[in-house]
Motif scaffolding. Structure first.
Motif, PDB file in Angstrom:
ATOM      1  N   GLY A 189      -4.795  -4.645  -3.813  1.00  0.00           N
ATOM      2  CA  GLY A 189      -3.657  -3.697  -3.625  1.00  0.00           C
ATOM      3  C   GLY A 189      -2.713  -3.975  -4.718  1.00  0.00           C
ATOM      4  O   GLY A 189      -2.055  -3.311  -5.189  1.00  0.00           O
TER       5      GLY A 189
ATOM      6  N   TRP B 142      -8.199   3.311   1.261  1.00  0.00           N
ATOM      7  CA  TRP B 142      -7.554   1.876   1.297  1.00  0.00           C
ATOM      8  C   TRP B 142      -8.433   1.201   2.463  1.00  0.00           C
ATOM      9  O   TRP B 142      -8.757   1.786   3.508  1.00  0.00           O
TER      10      TRP B 142
ATOM     11  N   GLY C  31      -8.155  -1.260  -2.400  1.00  0.00           N
ATOM     12  CA  GLY C  31      -8.537   0.284  -2.408  1.00  0.00           C
ATOM     13  C   GLY C  31      -9.750   0.243  -3.251  1.00  0.00           C
ATOM     14  O   GLY C  31     -10.047  -0.480  -3.971  1.00  0.00           O
TER      15      GLY C  31
ATOM     16  N   TRP D 276      -4.687  -5.613   1.725  1.00  0.00           N
ATOM     17  CA  TRP D 276      -5.299  -4.227   1.611  1.00  0.00           C
ATOM     18  C   TRP D 276      -5.865  -4.059   0.275  1.00  0.00           C
ATOM     19  O   TRP D 276      -5.308  -4.681  -0.836  1.00  0.00           O
TER      20      TRP D 276
ATOM     21  N   MET E 120       0.877  -0.956  -0.071  1.00  0.00           N
ATOM     22  CA  MET E 120       0.046   0.059   0.053  1.00  0.00           C
ATOM     23  C   MET E 120       0.963   1.153   0.019  1.00  0.00           C
ATOM     24  O   MET E 120       1.815   1.418   0.828  1.00  0.00           O
TER      25      MET E 120
ATOM     26  N   ASP F 223       1.234   5.189   0.605  1.00  0.00           N
ATOM     27  CA  ASP F 223       0.513   6.237   1.366  1.00  0.00           C
ATOM     28  C   ASP F 223       1.482   7.439   1.829  1.00  0.00           C
ATOM     29  O   ASP F 223       2.520   6.776   2.298  1.00  0.00           O
TER      30      ASP F 223
END
Length: 101
Positions: free
Chosen positions: A89, A58, A68, A66, A1, A3
């Protein structure tokens, strides 16, 4: 992920809301794992393309993966059909605005 830490929802370790939404690439072949082709249908839905999308959030799954929430278009040779759904993900990559794949 991927971020940058901005947009994390207060009090949640398993949810990340993104404001503004992030431009991404969505690999439809990883979203729709269909197996080998059965026929060639030129005006069918292209579920193997990599398409631009907008990632809104997410969320962790019960199995620790994970996913999205992404809005994107599935192309059908006539412009496409809009879709919004949870995407694994591994089917999402960051995209710089204005770039092509």
């Amino acid at each position: 992920m991927f971020d940058d830490g901005r947009g994390t929802a207060p009090g949640s370790r398993y949810f990340r809301g993104l404001r503004p939404h992030r431009p991404v690439w969505v690999d439809l072949g990883k979203v729709y794992r269909l197996g080998p082709p059965r026929a060639v249908i030129p005006d069918g839905l292209d579920l193997q393309a990599i398409v631009p999308g907008e990632l809104a959030m997410w969320h962790a799954t019960t199995t620790g993966h994970w996913v999205g929430w992404v809005r994107f278009k599935i192309h059908d040779g006539h412009g496409g059909a809009p879709a919004g759904q949870w995407v694994p993900g591994d089917a999402i990559e960051p995209r710089r605005e204005g770039t092509t794949r």
